[in-house]
Design a protein around this motif. Structure first.
Motif, short mmCIF file in Angstrom:
data_model
loop_
_atom_site.label_atom_id
_atom_site.label_comp_id
_atom_site.label_asym_id
_atom_site.label_seq_id
_atom_site.Cartn_x
_atom_site.Cartn_y
_atom_site.Cartn_z
N GLU A 131 0.85 -1.20 0.00
CA GLU A 131 0.00 0.00 0.00
C GLU A 131 0.89 1.26 0.00
OE1 GLU A 131 -3.08 0.12 -0.56
OE2 GLU A 131 -3.92 1.96 0.27
N VAL A 132 1.94 1.20 0.79
CA VAL A 132 2.89 2.32 0.82
C VAL A 132 3.49 2.50 -0.58
CG1 VAL A 132 5.04 3.16 1.85
CG2 VAL A 132 3.44 1.81 3.23
N ASN A 133 3.92 1.39 -1.18
CA ASN A 133 4.55 1.45 -2.50
C ASN A 133 3.60 2.01 -3.56
OD1 ASN A 133 6.77 0.30 -1.31
ND2 ASN A 133 6.42 -1.76 -2.12
N ARG A 134 2.33 1.60 -3.49
CA ARG A 134 1.35 2.05 -4.49
C ARG A 134 1.08 3.54 -4.39
NH1 ARG A 134 -2.28 -1.85 -1.88
NH2 ARG A 134 -1.73 -3.74 -2.97
N VAL A 135 0.79 3.98 -3.17
CA VAL A 135 0.38 5.38 -2.99
C VAL A 135 1.52 6.31 -3.40
CG1 VAL A 135 -0.30 7.11 -1.28
CG2 VAL A 135 -1.28 4.81 -1.18
N LEU A 136 2.73 5.95 -2.97
CA LEU A 136 3.87 6.82 -3.28
C LEU A 136 4.20 6.79 -4.77
CD1 LEU A 136 6.15 6.18 -0.17
CD2 LEU A 136 4.45 7.96 -0.53
N THR A 137 4.12 5.61 -5.39
CA THR A 137 4.42 5.53 -6.82
C THR A 137 3.41 6.36 -7.62
OG1 THR A 137 5.37 3.33 -6.52
CG2 THR A 137 4.81 3.96 -8.76
N ASP A 138 2.14 6.26 -7.26
CA ASP A 138 1.13 7.06 -7.96
C ASP A 138 1.43 8.56 -7.82
OD1 ASP A 138 -0.31 4.93 -8.91
OD2 ASP A 138 -1.70 4.87 -7.22
N ARG A 139 1.82 8.94 -6.61
CA ARG A 139 2.07 10.37 -6.35
C ARG A 139 3.22 10.90 -7.21
NH1 ARG A 139 1.74 14.51 -6.38
NH2 ARG A 139 1.39 16.20 -4.89
N LEU A 140 4.19 10.00 -7.50
CA LEU A 140 5.37 10.41 -8.27
C LEU A 140 5.13 10.33 -9.77
CD1 LEU A 140 8.12 8.43 -6.29
CD2 LEU A 140 7.68 10.89 -6.17
N SER A 141 4.04 9.69 -10.19
CA SER A 141 3.87 9.36 -11.61
C SER A 141 3.27 10.51 -12.41
CB SER A 141 3.00 8.12 -11.75
OG SER A 141 3.70 7.00 -11.25
N ASP A 142 3.73 10.62 -13.65
CA ASP A 142 3.18 11.59 -14.59
C ASP A 142 1.96 11.02 -15.29
OD1 ASP A 142 5.48 13.75 -14.72
OD2 ASP A 142 6.38 11.76 -14.59
N LEU A 143 1.89 9.69 -15.33
CA LEU A 143 0.75 9.03 -15.95
C LEU A 143 0.36 7.83 -15.10
CD1 LEU A 143 -1.22 8.46 -18.25
CD2 LEU A 143 0.62 7.33 -19.51
N CYS A 144 -0.87 7.85 -14.60
CA CYS A 144 -1.40 6.75 -13.79
C CYS A 144 -2.36 5.95 -14.65
CB CYS A 144 -2.14 7.31 -12.56
SG CYS A 144 -1.05 8.10 -11.37
N LEU A 145 -1.94 4.73 -15.00
CA LEU A 145 -2.73 3.88 -15.90
C LEU A 145 -3.54 2.93 -15.03
CD1 LEU A 145 0.34 3.35 -18.16
CD2 LEU A 145 -1.79 4.40 -18.98
N THR A 146 -4.86 3.12 -15.00
CA THR A 146 -5.67 2.37 -14.02
C THR A 146 -6.35 1.16 -14.67
OG1 THR A 146 -7.62 3.75 -14.45
CG2 THR A 146 -6.15 4.46 -12.68
N PRO A 147 -6.49 0.07 -13.87
CA PRO A 147 -7.11 -1.15 -14.38
C PRO A 147 -8.62 -1.18 -14.19
CG PRO A 147 -6.16 -1.57 -12.22
CD PRO A 147 -5.88 -0.13 -12.54
N SER A 148 -9.14 -0.31 -13.31
CA SER A 148 -10.58 -0.31 -13.03
C SER A 148 -10.98 1.09 -12.59
CB SER A 148 -10.92 -1.35 -11.95
OG SER A 148 -9.98 -1.27 -10.89
N ARG A 149 -12.27 1.39 -12.71
CA ARG A 149 -12.76 2.77 -12.44
C ARG A 149 -12.51 3.20 -11.00
NH1 ARG A 149 -14.09 5.47 -17.16
NH2 ARG A 149 -15.27 4.11 -18.55
N ASP A 150 -12.52 2.24 -10.06
CA ASP A 150 -12.29 2.62 -8.67
C ASP A 150 -10.89 3.23 -8.51
OD1 ASP A 150 -11.95 -0.39 -9.19
OD2 ASP A 150 -10.61 -0.07 -7.51
N GLY A 151 -9.96 2.80 -9.37
CA GLY A 151 -8.61 3.38 -9.35
C GLY A 151 -8.65 4.87 -9.66
N ASP A 152 -9.44 5.24 -10.67
CA ASP A 152 -9.56 6.66 -11.02
C ASP A 152 -10.13 7.46 -9.85
OD1 ASP A 152 -9.52 4.99 -13.34
OD2 ASP A 152 -10.05 6.73 -14.55
N GLU A 153 -11.17 6.88 -9.23
CA GLU A 153 -11.82 7.58 -8.10
C GLU A 153 -10.84 7.77 -6.95
OE1 GLU A 153 -15.37 5.38 -7.05
OE2 GLU A 153 -15.97 5.43 -9.17
N ASN A 154 -10.07 6.70 -6.64
CA ASN A 154 -9.11 6.81 -5.54
C ASN A 154 -8.08 7.90 -5.82
OD1 ASN A 154 -10.28 4.67 -4.14
ND2 ASN A 154 -8.99 3.14 -5.15
#
Ligand code: UD1
Length: 369
Positions: A131-154
Motif C-alpha cells: 500500500e505504501v509502494n502504491r500510494v507513493l508511486t502514484d504520487r510520483l507518476s506523470d501518468l497513472c494507468l488504471t485497471p478499473s474505475r475505482d482506481g480513477d476515483e481513488n
C-alpha cells in the motif's frame, strides 16, 4: 520514444510482457528492459520470461533479497547510473513491489517521466508494504494507468489531476487471454494427478499469514481439514517454504496428509492451467483475485481487505478475512453449490485483452519526442 521498463518480482512480469510486445510494433519506439533481480530463482523469474515470451532483460541489477530498506536502497543505487546512461523518455513501472517504488523514486529525482501500470488500487491498509509502494508511486507518476474505475476515483480523491489519469483496463488479463490456449494444451492437471473441477488450488505468501508461527500453523491446519473434502494443491512461495521448514513438526504432519500436496512454485502457464481447472482457489495474492475473476473460478481471499474491489462487485472473489476457521465453512458452502455457480463471472470493464494497446497509445500521445 525511448521507453525503459523495470520489472523485479513475479507479479510484474505478466503486466509488462504485453506492453513490451505492443510497443515493439509501434514505429519509432526503442525499449530497454531492466530486471532488478528482486526475484531471482528460476521458478520465480526465468520461467516467466519463457512462458510469456519476454525478451531477456537488457540490464540485470541483481539486487536479490534483503530487508525492505536494503532491497529498496539496492535497487535505487543500482538503477540510478542506468537511468543516467539510457536517458529514457519515460520509465514504465508496474504494480506495488519494492522495485516499483525504488525505480520511480530515482526517476522522479532525475526528472524522468514515470508511467505507473496498475495505478490507483487502494487497500487502505497501511500495514501492507504494497500500500505504501502504491500510494507513493502514484504520487510520483506523470501518468497513472488504471485497471478499473475505482482506481480513477481513488486517485482523484487524493488530488491527482484528472489529466494524469488514464483508465486503460487490466493489462494482466492481456497476458492471461493470450496464454490460455497454450496453458490448456499442457498436461498441468494430469501431471499433478488432478481432474478438472476436482481440486482446490491454494497460494499463501503474505507476511501477515505466513510469518507468524501461530497463524501459519492454524492456516495449514485448516488446509489439512479442507483436504478431507477435496484434494488441495499448494505451490509454495519461498517465504512460505522457509517458514514451514522452521516448524518441522507442522511440516511432518502435513507430509502425512496425502490429499494435500505442497509443491515448488509453478511457471505462468502451468499455474494458469491449474487456476482454470480448479473447483475453487484460496489465496492471499492480489493478482490471483483478478485472474480467477477473468476465468470465472470461485476465489476465497484470505485477507481482511482488498485493493481490488471490482473482483468482488463484478467477479468471483469473496473476502474471507484472515481467520483460518472460516475456510472450512466457506469451502463447504462452495462445494455444495452447483458447478455453474462460480462462473461465468461478469468480466470487469476493459479487462478485454487489449489494455496494452491502450497503454501504447497513451505513452505515444504523451511521451513521444
Ligand atoms: C514480493 C512483493 C509482493 C508480491 C510478491 C510476489 C514487495 C514488498 N512484495 O513479496 O507484493 O506479492 O513479491 O511473490 O515487493 N526468495 C527466494 N527466491 C526468490 C525471491 C525471494 O528464495 O527468487 C525468498 C527470499 O528469502 C526473500 C523472500 O523470499 O527474503 C521474500 O522475497 P521478497 O522479494 O522480499 O518479497 P515477497 O514476499 O516475494
Amino acid at each position: 520514444m525511448h521507453v525503459l521498463h523495470v520489472v523485479g518480482a513475479r507479479p510484474n512480469f505478466m503486466k509488462i510482457a504485453p506492453i513490451l510486445k505492443a510497443l515493439s510494433s509501434a514505429p519509432g519506439v526503442r525499449q530497454t528492459l531492466v530486471h532488478t533481480g528482486q526475484h531471482y530463482d528460476a521458478k520465480m523469474s526465468d520461467v516467466f520470461f519463457q512462458d510469456l515470451g519476454m525478451p531477456a532483460p537488457d540490464v540485470h541489477l541483481g539486487v536479490g533479497s534483503g530487508s525492505h530498506a536494503q532491497q529498496t536502497a539496492k535497487v535505487m543505487l543500482a538503477i540510478e547510473p542506468v537511468l543516467l546512461e539510457k536517458k529514457p523518455d519515460v520509465l514504465v513501472v508496474a504494480g506495488d513491489v519494492n522495485s516499483t517504488i525504488a525505480a520511480a523514486l530515482v526517476a522522479s529525482k532525475l526528472g524522468i517521466a514515470i508511467a505507473h501500470v496498475e495505478a490507483g488500487l487502494r487497500s487502505r491498509d497501511w500495514s501492507m508494504p504494497e500500500e505504501v509502494n502504491r500510494v507513493l508511486t502514484d504520487r510520483l507518476s506523470d501518468l497513472c494507468l488504471t485497471p478499473s474505475r475505482d482506481g480513477d476515483e481513488n486517485l482523484r480523491a487524493e488530488g491527482i489531476p484528472a489529466e494524469k489519469i488514464a483508465f486503460v483496463g487490466n493489462v494482466m488479463i492481456d497476458s492471461l487471454r493470450a496464454a490460455l490456449p497454450r496453458a490448456r494444451e499442457r498436461n498441468a492437471l494430469a501431471a499433478q494427478g488432478l481432474s478438472p473441477r476436482g481440486y482446490a488450488l491454494v497460494t499463501l505468501h503474505r507476511p501477515s499469514n505466513v510469518d507468524q508461527p501461530a497463524q501459519l500453523q492454524s492456516l495449514f491446519g485448516a488446509l489439512a481439514e479442507l483436504a478431507e473434502l477435496i484434494p488441495v494443491l499448494c505451490p509454495l512461495h519461498p517465504r512460505t517454504r522457509a517458514q514451514l521448514s522452521a516448524n518441522p513438526a507442522l511440516a511432518a504432519k502435513l507430509g502425512l496428509q496425502s490429499n494435500l500436496k505442497l509443491i515448488e512454485p509453478l511457471g505462468y502457464l502451468d499455474f494458469l492451467a491449474l487456476m482454470d481447472g480448479a473447483r475453487l482457489v484460496l489465496t492471499d495474492s492480489g493478482g490471483i483475485q483478478e485472474e480467477t475473476t477473468a476465468l470465472g473460478v470461485p476465489c476465497l481471499t484470505l485477507r481482511d481487505n482488498t485493493e481490488r474491489p471490482v473482483t468482488i462487485s463484478d467477479g468471483t472473489n469473496r473476502l474471507l478475512g484472515s481467520d483460518p476457521a472460516r475456510i472450512g465453512p466457506a469451502a463447504r458452502e462452495l462445494l455444495a453449490g452447483s458447478l455453474a455457480e462460480g462462473g461465468p463471472a461478469r468480466i470487469p470493464e476493459l479487462w478485454d485483452g487489449h489494455a496494452a494497446e491502450r497503454i501504447t497509445s497513451e505513452l505515444l500521445a504523451r511521451f513521444a519526442r
